[in-house]
Write a protein that holds these residues in place. Structure first.
Motif, PDB file in Angstrom:
ATOM      1  N   ASP A 267      21.616 -25.251 -78.158  1.00 58.42           N
ATOM      2  CA  ASP A 267      20.490 -24.569 -78.769  1.00 58.42           C
ATOM      3  C   ASP A 267      19.235 -24.680 -77.917  1.00 58.42           C
ATOM      4  O   ASP A 267      18.497 -23.701 -77.751  1.00 58.42           O
ATOM      5  CB  ASP A 267      20.212 -25.137 -80.157  1.00 58.42           C
ATOM      6  CG  ASP A 267      19.282 -24.241 -80.967  1.00 58.42           C
ATOM      7  OD1 ASP A 267      19.793 -23.323 -81.621  1.00 58.42           O
ATOM      8  OD2 ASP A 267      18.060 -24.445 -80.901  1.00 58.42           O
ATOM      9  N   ALA A 268      18.983 -25.856 -77.375  1.00 57.92           N
ATOM     10  CA  ALA A 268      17.754 -26.050 -76.599  1.00 57.92           C
ATOM     11  C   ALA A 268      17.815 -25.319 -75.261  1.00 57.92           C
ATOM     12  O   ALA A 268      16.877 -24.602 -74.895  1.00 57.92           O
ATOM     13  CB  ALA A 268      17.503 -27.545 -76.379  1.00 57.92           C
ATOM     14  N   PHE A 269      18.895 -25.496 -74.516  1.00 58.47           N
ATOM     15  CA  PHE A 269      18.927 -25.002 -73.138  1.00 58.47           C
ATOM     16  C   PHE A 269      19.507 -23.599 -73.002  1.00 58.47           C
ATOM     17  O   PHE A 269      19.105 -22.854 -72.114  1.00 58.47           O
ATOM     18  CB  PHE A 269      19.716 -25.984 -72.258  1.00 58.47           C
ATOM     19  CG  PHE A 269      19.036 -27.311 -72.103  1.00 58.47           C
ATOM     20  CD1 PHE A 269      17.922 -27.440 -71.307  1.00 58.47           C
ATOM     21  CD2 PHE A 269      19.497 -28.425 -72.787  1.00 58.47           C
ATOM     22  CE1 PHE A 269      17.270 -28.669 -71.177  1.00 58.47           C
ATOM     23  CE2 PHE A 269      18.862 -29.650 -72.671  1.00 58.47           C
ATOM     24  CZ  PHE A 269      17.742 -29.770 -71.857  1.00 58.47           C
ATOM     25  N   VAL A 270      20.448 -23.237 -73.868  1.00 56.52           N
ATOM     26  CA  VAL A 270      21.052 -21.909 -73.757  1.00 56.52           C
ATOM     27  C   VAL A 270      20.310 -20.899 -74.641  1.00 56.52           C
ATOM     28  O   VAL A 270      19.988 -19.795 -74.192  1.00 56.52           O
ATOM     29  CB  VAL A 270      22.550 -21.948 -74.125  1.00 56.52           C
ATOM     30  CG1 VAL A 270      23.162 -20.557 -74.013  1.00 56.52           C
ATOM     31  CG2 VAL A 270      23.295 -22.921 -73.227  1.00 56.52           C
ATOM     32  N   VAL A 271      20.025 -21.295 -75.896  1.00 58.61           N
ATOM     33  CA  VAL A 271      19.395 -20.353 -76.824  1.00 58.61           C
ATOM     34  C   VAL A 271      17.885 -20.306 -76.617  1.00 58.61           C
ATOM     35  O   VAL A 271      17.314 -19.261 -76.273  1.00 58.61           O
ATOM     36  CB  VAL A 271      19.731 -20.709 -78.280  1.00 58.61           C
ATOM     37  CG1 VAL A 271      18.957 -19.817 -79.246  1.00 58.61           C
ATOM     38  CG2 VAL A 271      21.232 -20.555 -78.531  1.00 58.61           C
ATOM     39  N   ARG A 272      17.198 -21.428 -76.817  1.00 59.21           N
ATOM     40  CA  ARG A 272      15.722 -21.413 -76.807  1.00 59.21           C
ATOM     41  C   ARG A 272      15.133 -21.197 -75.419  1.00 59.21           C
ATOM     42  O   ARG A 272      14.081 -20.568 -75.299  1.00 59.21           O
ATOM     43  CB  ARG A 272      15.172 -22.723 -77.393  1.00 59.21           C
ATOM     44  CG  ARG A 272      15.713 -23.069 -78.753  1.00 59.21           C
ATOM     45  CD  ARG A 272      15.469 -21.990 -79.784  1.00 59.21           C
ATOM     46  NE  ARG A 272      16.483 -22.081 -80.851  1.00 59.21           N
ATOM     47  CZ  ARG A 272      16.670 -21.170 -81.767  1.00 59.21           C
ATOM     48  NH1 ARG A 272      15.944 -20.078 -81.787  1.00 59.21           N
ATOM     49  NH2 ARG A 272      17.618 -21.322 -82.676  1.00 59.21           N
ATOM     50  N   MET A 273      15.789 -21.713 -74.372  1.00 56.94           N
ATOM     51  CA  MET A 273      15.183 -21.645 -73.044  1.00 56.94           C
ATOM     52  C   MET A 273      15.830 -20.619 -72.131  1.00 56.94           C
ATOM     53  O   MET A 273      15.386 -20.434 -70.999  1.00 56.94           O
ATOM     54  CB  MET A 273      15.227 -23.038 -72.387  1.00 56.94           C
ATOM     55  CG  MET A 273      14.493 -24.088 -73.207  1.00 56.94           C
ATOM     56  SD  MET A 273      14.544 -25.751 -72.501  1.00 56.94           S
ATOM     57  CE  MET A 273      13.494 -25.543 -71.078  1.00 56.94           C
ATOM     58  N   THR A 274      16.860 -19.943 -72.594  1.00 55.68           N
ATOM     59  CA  THR A 274      17.497 -18.899 -71.784  1.00 55.68           C
ATOM     60  C   THR A 274      17.553 -17.581 -72.554  1.00 55.68           C
ATOM     61  O   THR A 274      17.027 -16.557 -72.098  1.00 55.68           O
ATOM     62  CB  THR A 274      18.924 -19.313 -71.372  1.00 55.68           C
ATOM     63  OG1 THR A 274      18.859 -20.543 -70.645  1.00 55.68           O
ATOM     64  CG2 THR A 274      19.572 -18.243 -70.508  1.00 55.68           C
ATOM     65  N   LEU A 275      18.186 -17.598 -73.729  1.00 51.91           N
ATOM     66  CA  LEU A 275      18.400 -16.368 -74.475  1.00 51.91           C
ATOM     67  C   LEU A 275      17.109 -15.826 -75.080  1.00 51.91           C
ATOM     68  O   LEU A 275      16.798 -14.633 -74.933  1.00 51.91           O
ATOM     69  CB  LEU A 275      19.442 -16.622 -75.574  1.00 51.91           C
ATOM     70  CG  LEU A 275      19.770 -15.442 -76.492  1.00 51.91           C
ATOM     71  CD1 LEU A 275      20.350 -14.289 -75.687  1.00 51.91           C
ATOM     72  CD2 LEU A 275      20.737 -15.864 -77.590  1.00 51.91           C
ATOM     73  N   ILE A 276      16.346 -16.672 -75.765  1.00 49.55           N
ATOM     74  CA  ILE A 276      15.144 -16.203 -76.474  1.00 49.55           C
ATOM     75  C   ILE A 276      14.107 -15.615 -75.511  1.00 49.55           C
ATOM     76  O   ILE A 276      13.594 -14.507 -75.767  1.00 49.55           O
ATOM     77  CB  ILE A 276      14.535 -17.342 -77.313  1.00 49.55           C
ATOM     78  CG1 ILE A 276      15.491 -17.737 -78.439  1.00 49.55           C
ATOM     79  CG2 ILE A 276      13.180 -16.925 -77.878  1.00 49.55           C
ATOM     80  CD1 ILE A 276      15.795 -16.634 -79.423  1.00 49.55           C
ATOM     81  N   PRO A 277      13.745 -16.279 -74.397  1.00 48.84           N
ATOM     82  CA  PRO A 277      12.775 -15.662 -73.480  1.00 48.84           C
ATOM     83  C   PRO A 277      13.235 -14.312 -72.956  1.00 48.84           C
ATOM     84  O   PRO A 277      12.431 -13.381 -72.806  1.00 48.84           O
ATOM     85  CB  PRO A 277      12.644 -16.692 -72.351  1.00 48.84           C
ATOM     86  CG  PRO A 277      13.009 -17.983 -72.984  1.00 48.84           C
ATOM     87  CD  PRO A 277      14.085 -17.650 -73.969  1.00 48.84           C
ATOM     88  N   ALA A 278      14.545 -14.185 -72.685  1.00 53.35           N
ATOM     89  CA  ALA A 278      15.058 -12.910 -72.173  1.00 53.35           C
ATOM     90  C   ALA A 278      14.955 -11.811 -73.228  1.00 53.35           C
ATOM     91  O   ALA A 278      14.556 -10.679 -72.929  1.00 53.35           O
ATOM     92  CB  ALA A 278      16.508 -13.086 -71.722  1.00 53.35           C
ATOM     93  N   LEU A 279      15.303 -12.128 -74.456  1.00 50.21           N
ATOM     94  CA  LEU A 279      15.194 -11.140 -75.530  1.00 50.21           C
ATOM     95  C   LEU A 279      13.734 -10.775 -75.796  1.00 50.21           C
ATOM     96  O   LEU A 279      13.415  -9.602 -76.052  1.00 50.21           O
ATOM     97  CB  LEU A 279      15.836 -11.680 -76.808  1.00 50.21           C
ATOM     98  CG  LEU A 279      17.363 -11.813 -76.804  1.00 50.21           C
ATOM     99  CD1 LEU A 279      17.849 -12.523 -78.056  1.00 50.21           C
ATOM    100  CD2 LEU A 279      18.030 -10.448 -76.688  1.00 50.21           C
TER     101      LEU A 279
END
Length: 856
Positions: free
Chosen positions: A763-775
Motif C-alpha cells: 500500500d505504501a510503496f506501490v499504491v500511495r507512492m506509485t499508483l496514486i501520483p500517476a493517476l
C-alpha cells in the motif's frame, strides 16, 4: 482541533515533568491491575448460535455428560514395540487418577476399550460358530424327520404318525426362524462392528494408545487450569519406556508477548529513525514513547482477562498495533518539530505548532484506525469485536502519548533533537537579518512527470497487484490445528502420531446427531440407528462410524464419525455440509454435526459471511473520510480502489505462503493449511486505517500545493516530494515491527504479522507512492473537481492544521519580539477569505498555471 492541540502541546511542554509523572503512574497502575486481576487467556474461539453450538446444546440435554469438551493424550513406546502388561497397568492407574480431577467427566482407558472390542469380536465369532452348529443340527434333524416321514409312509402308518411328525416339523421351523433372527442380528452387529473398525484407541501394532478425556464444560469453557491438572497427571509421573504428548484440544501454547524477532524489528525501526532524524535522542524518543503506550495498553487489556473471555492472540494484536503506530505517530510530530526548529522557530512555539499541525494529522489518522477497529463489533462476532476493541485501546493510547508525552519530552530535550551541524546553522540563521522572502516558492528543478511515464506506472502497479492477488481465489479459511504448531511442540508430535498410526481423520472426529421418529414397536429405534449409520458409512469420505447411543426417550441417536482426511481438509468440510444436507430417512429428522472440526468450519463460514458487509462499511467510510479531507470526488475513489487492491494482494500473498506453502521454508511455514479464519476481517480494519494515514500524508501535500495555486500536475510532484520521506520512514518502521511477528512460533501471530507487513509494503510503496501520483497526474485539474452544492455543505476539515500555522506565522511577522521568534524559510501564503479550499476560485491559480505551461 488544531488550536486545542497547539495549546495542549504548549501546556505539556511547560509542565513536562508532571506529564511524564502522569504517564509513569498510568504505566505503574496498569501493571498493578495486571498482576491483581489478569487471568488465563483462552486458546479457542466460539460463536454462539452456530449449527455446531446448537447440536452441542441438544446433545447435552439428551445425553447428560456428553456435551462437554474433549482432550487427547497420546502414549507411545520408545522402541516402537507393543505396550507391556506393566505399562498398560501403569497407564490405567493414571487414567483413574485423571478421572478424579475437578472438571473432568470421564477418562477412557484405551486398553480397556480395546479389550472390550476384542471381546465383542470374539462374541461375534462365537455367535457365528454357534449359529452354524445350530444350523447343522437343524439340517440333521430335518433329515431325520424327513426319513421318519418316509418310513411311516412306506409302512402305511403315516396317518397315525402324522400328528407327531407335524409337531416335530413345527418345532424345527420355529427353531429355524429363531436362528434366522439371531443370524440377522449377528449380521447387523458384525456390520456395525465393521463400520466402527477404524475407531480405535490402540494402534494395530500396539505401540500407540489414545487416552480420551471428557470434560464437564464445553470445549471453549474448559479452563486451562483443569487441562493443566489433567496433563500433570500423565506428564509428571511418566511411565517407564513410553513418551506422552497432548493434542491441540488440551495443550495450550500461550504466544510470547516479546520474542527475539520482535526485538530485531524494533532495532530496524531504530536504525530507520536514526537515519531520518540524525540523532540518537531523536530516534530514541519515538521508541521510548511507543513502549510506554504499548505497556499501558497491553497491561490494561490483559487485566480485563478476568472478566472477559480473551483469546491469547488478542493482547498480542494490541501490542503489534500499538508499537507500530506509536513509533510512527511520534515520528510525525518529532519530524515536524525538527523542521520548524531548523527554520528558526522558538522551541516552545515549535512544540505547540508541531502538536497543532502534525499532531492534528495524527489524531485524525488515529481516528480512522480507531473507527475501523471498533467497526469489528458490527460483525456481531464476540471474540472479533473484542480484538477490535483492544486494538482500538492501543491506538487511542498511542495517540494520547503522541500529543502529550512527546511534547513534554521534546521540551526537555530542547534543540538537542537536531544534529550538531543543524544546531550551528540554526544559531547562525537566528543572528542573520532577513532580506525578505523569495517570491518564487516553486521548488527548483521540479517538473511534472510525463504522461507516458504515468500510464506506465499505472499499468505496472495494477498488473503487479493483480497478479499478487490471484491466489486469493483459492482462499480457504480455518483454524490452526496440531499440524501447524512447531514440530518440536507436544501438539505437533501428538497430531503426527495420531495421523501415522490411526489415520488423519482421527485428529478431527465428528459427532453426528440424528433425530429419530417416535418408535411404534420395540427395537424400531435401533433399526433407525442402524439405517442412519449405514447411510453415513456410504459416504466416500467416511473412514468409520460408531453408534454411541440412543436417548432415553428414543428420539435421538448420536454417532462418532471418523473422516478419511484431517480436520482442515476440503473433504472434511464437504462432509460436514453433506451430512447437514442429507434428506431425512424414513421419517427421521435431519442430521446435526458437532465436534471441533465442525465448530471451526462454522466459525470460518460465519466470518466469511460477515466479511463483505464489513468491507463495504470500511470502503464507505473510506470514501466519506477522504471526501471530507481532500474535497474531491476523484481522490476518494482512486484512494479507496488502491486500498482494495493492496488488501487483496496482501491476502493473495498470505494464501501463497501459508496455504500453498510457497517459500514456506523462508518464513517458517512447515505445514501449509487453511488461512486463519478471522485474518481477512481483522486485516481489513487495520490496513484500512494505515492506508488512510499514508494517503493523508501524501495527498495533503498535493492538495496544499494545488490550493496555493500550483498547476495540478506540478502540485502532484511537489506534494509527493514533501511527504515521501516521512511516509517511507513510517512504512519501513511499520513493516519492521509487523515483520518481527512473522517468525512467531504461533501460526496465528505469524500469519497476521505477515499479512500486515506485506499489506503496508504494497500500500505504501506501490499504491500511495506509485499508483496514486500517476493517476493524479493523468486526471490533472479534474482530480480536484467537486460539485458546488457539495462544496457548500461539506465542513472544512483542516487536517494538517494549515489555518493554525498561517495564523501563528502571520502574528509573528506582524509583531516580532526578537530574532528567536522569526520564521525562516519560504513564506506561507495567506488565502483571501473568498478563496475556495479546493482551488476552483483561487484568484492567482490560473495565471500561475499558464506560466507553467498547463491550463487548469
Amino acid at each position: 482541533m488544531a488550536e486545542l492541540l497547539y495549546r495542549l502541546g504548549r501546556a505539556a511542554a511547560r509542565r513536562a515533568r508532571t506529564v511524564i509523572a502522569v504517564w509513569l503512574a498510568l504505566l505503574l497502575s496498569s501493571g498493578t491491575a495486571f498482576f491483581l486481576f489478569s487471568e488465563e487467556l483462552k486458546d479457542s474461539f466460539s460463536i454462539p448460535g452456530t449449527p455446531t453450538d446448537e447440536v452441542n446444546q441438544e446433545v447435552s440435554e439428551e445425553f447428560p455428560g456428553m456435551g462437554g469438551g474433549t482432550g487427547t493424550v497420546v502414549y507411545q513406546t520408545k522402541d516402537g514395540s507393543a505396550f507391556s502388561e506393566e505399562q498398560r497397568e501403569a497407564i490405567g492407574d493414571r487414567v483413574e487418577e485423571a478421572a478424579e480431577v475437578s472438571g473432568v467427566e470421564d477418562v477412557i482407558d484405551p486398553f480397556a476399550t480395546a479389550e472390550e472390542r476384542a471381546e465383542q469380536q470374539e462374541e461375534l465369532e462365537e455367535g457365528r460358530t454357534e449359529i452354524e452348529d445350530a444350523r447343522e443340527e437343524l439340517e440333521d434333524g430335518q433329515d431325520e424327520l424327513d426319513e421318519a416321514r418316509g418310513q411311516a409312509e412306506f409302512a402305511g402308518m403315516l396317518d397315525q404318525a402324522e400328528e407327531d411328525l407335524d409337531a416335530q416339523q413345527a418345532e424345527l421351523d420355529e427353531n429355524r426362524e429363531t436362528l434366522d433372527e439371531e443370524s440377522e442380528e449377528l449380521k447387523e452387529g458384525a456390520a456395525l462392528q465393521e463400520m466402527a473398525s477404524e475407531v480405535r484407541s490402540v494402534s494395530s501394532d500396539g505401540s500407540t494408545a489414545l487416552v480420551n478425556v471428557a470434560f464437564t464444560e464445553s470445549q471453549e469453557a474448559v479452563s486451562q487450569e483443569t487441562k493443566d491438572a489433567v496433563m500433570a497427571v500423565f506428564a509428571d509421573d511418566p511411565v517407564a519406556g513410553t513418551t506422552v504428548d497432548f493434542g491441540n484440544d488440551i495443550a495450550m501454547t500461550v504466544p510470547s508477548l516479546v520474542s527475539t524477532t520482535e526485538v530485531i524489528g524494533v532495532i530496524v525501526a531504530a536504525v530507520v529513525l536514526v537515519v531520518m532524524l540524525g540523532t540518537l535522542v531523536g530516534a530514541g524518543l519515538p521508541i521510548l514513547t511507543a513502549l510506554v503506550g504499548v505497556g499501558v495498553a497491553t497491561l490494561t487489556a490483559m487485566s480485563l482477562s478476568g472478566v472477559l473471555d480473551m483469546a491469547s492472540v488478542t493482547p498480542i494484536l494490541g501490542l503489534m498495533l500499538g508499537l507500530a503506530v506509536g513509533i510512527d505517530y511520534a515520528l510525525f510530530i518529532v519530524n515536524r518539530h525538527r523542521r520548524q526548529l531548523k527554520q528558526g522557530i522558538d522551541v516552545g512555539e515549535s512544540i505547540g505548532l508541531a502538536n497543532g499541525t502534525a499532531g492534528n494529522a495524527v489524531v485524525f489518522a488515529g481516528m480512522t484506525v480507531l473507527i475501523a477497529l471498533l467497526g469489528l463489533n458490527l460483525t456481531g462476532i464476540g471474540f472479533l469485536g473484542l480484538m477490535g476493541t483492544v486494538g482500538s485501546l492501543a491506538i487511542t493510547i498511542a495517540v494520547l502519548v503522541a500529543v502529550t508525552l512527546i511534547p513534554a519530552l521534546l521540551s526537555l530535550v530542547g534543540v538537542r533533537i537536531l544534529r550538531h551541524r543543524e544546531r550551528e546553522q540554526r544559531a547562525a540563521a537566528l543572528t542573520t537579518p532577513r532580506t525578505g522572502h523569495d517570491d518564487t516558492d516553486t521548488q527548483p528543478g521540479v517538473r511534472p512527470m510525463s504522461t507516458g511515464r504515468a500510464v506506465g506506472r499505472v499499468a505496472v502497479a495494477v498488473l503487479a497487484l493483480g497478479i499478487i492477488a490471484l491466489p486469493v481465489f483459492d482462499l480457504r479459511l480455518g483454524m490452526p490445528d496440531g499440524s501447524s504448531e512447531p514440530t518440536d511442540s507436544t501438539q505437533n508430535r501428538a497430531y503426527t502420531a495420531v495421523a501415522e498410526n490411526f489415520g488423519d481423520g482421527q485428529n478431527g472426529t465428528l459427532l453426528v446427531a440424528a433425530e429419530l421418529p417416535e418408535p411404534s414397536r420395540d427395537g424400531q429405534a435401533e433399526d433407525y440407528q442402524r439405517a442412519v449409520a449405514e447411510e453415513i458409512y456410504r459416504r466416500p469420505d467416511v473412514s468409520a462410524v460408531a453408534p454411541i447411543g440412543i436417548s432415553d426417550d428414543k428420539t435421538m441417536a448420536v454417532f462418532q464419525v471418523v473422516p478419511v482426511e484431517g480436520p482442515a481438509s476440503e473433504s472434511t468440510e464437504s462432509l460436514v455440509h453433506a451430512f447437514r444436507d442429507l434428506a431425512p430417512l424414513d421419517g427421521a429428522g435431519e442430521l446435526g454435526v458437532a465436534g471441533m472440526a465442525s465448530g471451526n468450519i462454522d466459525i470460518s463460514e460465519t466470518l466469511s459471511d460477515a466479511l463483505p458487509t464489513y468491507l463495504a462499511v470500511v470502503v464507505g467510510l473510506s470514501l466519506i473520510i477522504l471526501l471530507l479531507v481532500f474535497r474531491s470526488v476523484f481522490v476518494p475513489i482512486v484512494a479507496t480502489l488502491g486500498f482494495i487492491l493492496s488488501y487483496f494482494a496482501a491476502l493473495g500473498s498470505v494464501v501463497a505462503i501459508y496455504q500453498w506453502g510457497w517459500l514456506g521454508g523462508l518464513f517458517g511455514v512447515e505445514n501449509p493449511a487453511p488461512i486463519l479464519n478471522f485474518l481477512p476481517t481483522i486485516v481489513v480494519g487495520i490496513l484500512f486505517g494505515l492506508a488512510m494515514d499514508y494517503m493523508l500524508f501524501i495527498g495533503s501535500g498535493m492538495r496544499e500545493a494545488y490550493v496555493r495555486g500550483r498547476p495540478a500536475r506540478l502540485a502532484v510532484v511537489e506534494g509527493f516530494r514533501a511527504g515521501r520521506a516521512v511516509v517511507t520512514a513510517a512504512a519501513i518502521i511499520m513493516i519492521s515491527v509487523f515483520g518481527g511477528f512473522i517468525f512467531s512460533e504461533t501460526v496465528m501471530i505469524s500469519s497476521i504479522g505477515f499479512a500486515l507487513a506485506v499489506g503496508v509494503l504494497l500500500d505504501a510503496f506501490v499504491v500511495r507512492m506509485t499508483l496514486i501520483p500517476a493517476l493524479m497526474h493523468l486526471a490533472g485539474g479534474a482530480a480536484w473537481w467537486l460539485p458546488r452544492w457539495l462544496d457548500r455543505i461539506l465542513p472544512d476539515i483542516d487536517v494538517e492544521g494549515a489555518h493554525l500555522e498561517r495564523h501563528h506565522t502571520q502574528a509573528k511577522e506582524e509583531d516580532p519580539t526578537g530574532p528567536h521568534e522569526r520564521v525562516e524559510g519560504p513564506p506561507v501564503e495567506v488565502l483571501p477569505s473568498h478563496a475556495r479550499v479546493n482551488g476552483r476560485h483561487h484568484a492567482a491559480t490560473r495565471g500561475e498555471r499558464q506560466q507553467a505551461g498547463e491550463a487548469d
